[in-house]
Scaffold this motif. Structure first.
Motif, mmCIF file in Angstrom:
data_model
loop_
_atom_site.group_PDB
_atom_site.id
_atom_site.type_symbol
_atom_site.label_atom_id
_atom_site.label_comp_id
_atom_site.label_asym_id
_atom_site.label_seq_id
_atom_site.Cartn_x
_atom_site.Cartn_y
_atom_site.Cartn_z
ATOM 1 N N GLN A 184 0.867 -1.180 0.000
ATOM 2 C CA GLN A 184 0.000 0.000 0.000
ATOM 3 C C GLN A 184 0.907 1.235 0.000
ATOM 4 O O GLN A 184 1.164 1.829 1.027
ATOM 5 N N VAL A 215 -11.559 3.952 -6.457
ATOM 6 C CA VAL A 215 -10.376 3.172 -6.117
ATOM 7 C C VAL A 215 -10.830 1.792 -5.661
ATOM 8 O O VAL A 215 -11.740 1.671 -4.831
ATOM 9 N N ASP A 217 -8.478 -1.480 -4.658
ATOM 10 C CA ASP A 217 -7.137 -2.044 -4.579
ATOM 11 C C ASP A 217 -7.098 -3.240 -3.637
ATOM 12 O O ASP A 217 -7.770 -3.254 -2.594
ATOM 13 N N TYR A 218 -6.296 -4.238 -4.003
ATOM 14 C CA TYR A 218 -6.056 -5.359 -3.091
ATOM 15 C C TYR A 218 -5.242 -4.912 -1.883
ATOM 16 O O TYR A 218 -4.279 -4.146 -1.999
ATOM 17 N N LYS A 277 -12.572 -8.746 -8.662
ATOM 18 C CA LYS A 277 -11.695 -9.118 -7.564
ATOM 19 C C LYS A 277 -11.895 -10.596 -7.197
ATOM 20 O O LYS A 277 -12.927 -11.197 -7.496
#
Length: 317
Positions: A184, A215, A217-218, A277
């Motif tokens: 991150q 946004v 994000d993993y 995802k």
């Protein structure tokens, strides 16, 4: 705290949907009304698993306690608390020959988390221990149904209910997302904790301007199936406002997961953030106002709010 499920999605809970009317007439003959099996009304047509059933009217006094008839036993695993379960069902009042709701006509199974209080108590209690692939009939007294208040115009106060339920599928829900930690690195985005103990991860929102674009994000990248926009998914999540980091929803605080049918999810940004995802992942989703609730205040969430979510995608149904 406002529950996201009630605010952003078409309700997909039996508690909410059971009052939906049906045009089915059921059987009204005297012989059918008198026909009973183990103290519950007989199935007079569509008796096999997967077929839309027709129920006789109840005869005599209804059962005082929960009653479960196994019409046909499946060969799958027995249902446990916190399993995500997909079923088809038909519901009818004891003293009626007309169903008040059924999922067979909708051509879409109903999904619930067993024992999570998403459905009436008679369902949570009556389905636990039953096997996937089974057809069961439930006789549910008022105290395990809708009680003295009833439900809309379709279910009278103190009604005893009868359901035929086909258990289509069940999935064991893990306590937490698990997977490869993903860096991150963007200092202008929130940071999400990577614990896998089933507790809520930390979420820290920076003192910067919110992003203008979605946004997704993993945080932890799992190895499960990719989520499609036609799926139902089981989530654990927390939602915050970017502006003041105020938490407005949390499944962790409720002590139960939430199941969403993505075709019914009305929050554009949340749906877009989930699709593509992998199941088993934890993701950060930041939703700008134009993909969120827009320029109107809704249930305590101010107009033009940017919303921030930490989401564990625990299972797909």
């Amino acid at each position: 705290m406002r529950r996201l499920a009630g605010l952003l999605a078409v309700p997909l809970l039996l508690i909410a949907t059971a009052a939906c009317g049906s045009d089915d007439k059921g059987s009204d003959s005297t012989s059918d009304s008198a026909s009973m099996k183990n103290g519950l009304p007989a199935i007079t047509a569509g008796a096999k698993f997967g077929e839309k059933p027709t129920l006789a009217k109840g005869d005599g006094n209804p059962p005082k306690a929960l009653k479960v008839n196994v019409i046909s036993e499946g060969k799958g695993a027995a249902l446990k608390k916190n399993d995500a379960v997909s079923v088809n069902y038909l519901g009818q009042a004891w003293d009626s020959d007309k169903p008040f709701d059924n999922s067979f006509d909708r051509k879409e199974p109903f999904t619930l988390t067993l024992g999570a209080g998403q459905v009436i108590k008679g369902w949570d209690q009556g389905l636990e221990g039953q096997k996937v692939g089974s057809r069961v009939e439930l006789g549910i007294p008022p105290e395990l149904g809708y009680g003295a208040q009833g439900q809309g115009d379709s279910i009278k106060p103190n009604a005893t209910l009868v359901f035929v339920v086909d258990i289509v599928k069940a999935t064991t829900i893990p306590a937490s997302a698990k997977g490869k930690e993903v860096a991150q690195d963007d200092k202008d985005l929130p940071k999400v904790g990577t614990n896998t103990d089933g507790k809520a991860p930390t979420l820290t929102i920076p003192k910067t301007d919110a992003p203008k674009k979605l946004v997704s994000d993993y945080v932890l990248e799992g190895d499960g199936d990719v989520v499609k926009d036609t799926d139902s998914v089981v989530l654990a999540y927390e939602g915050f406002l970017w502006k003041d980091s105020k938490k407005f929803d949390s499944t962790y605080d409720q002590g139960k997961t939430q199941t969403f049918a993505l075709p019914n999810l009305t929050l554009k940004g949340l749906k877009a953030g989930l699709v593509g995802k992998k199941v088993g992942s934890r993701i950060l989703v930041v939703i700008p106002p134009d993909q969120g609730l827009g320029d109107k205040e809704q249930s305590g969430i101010p107009a033009n709010s940017t919303m921030v979510f930490s989401i564990d995608i625990l299972a797909k149904m």
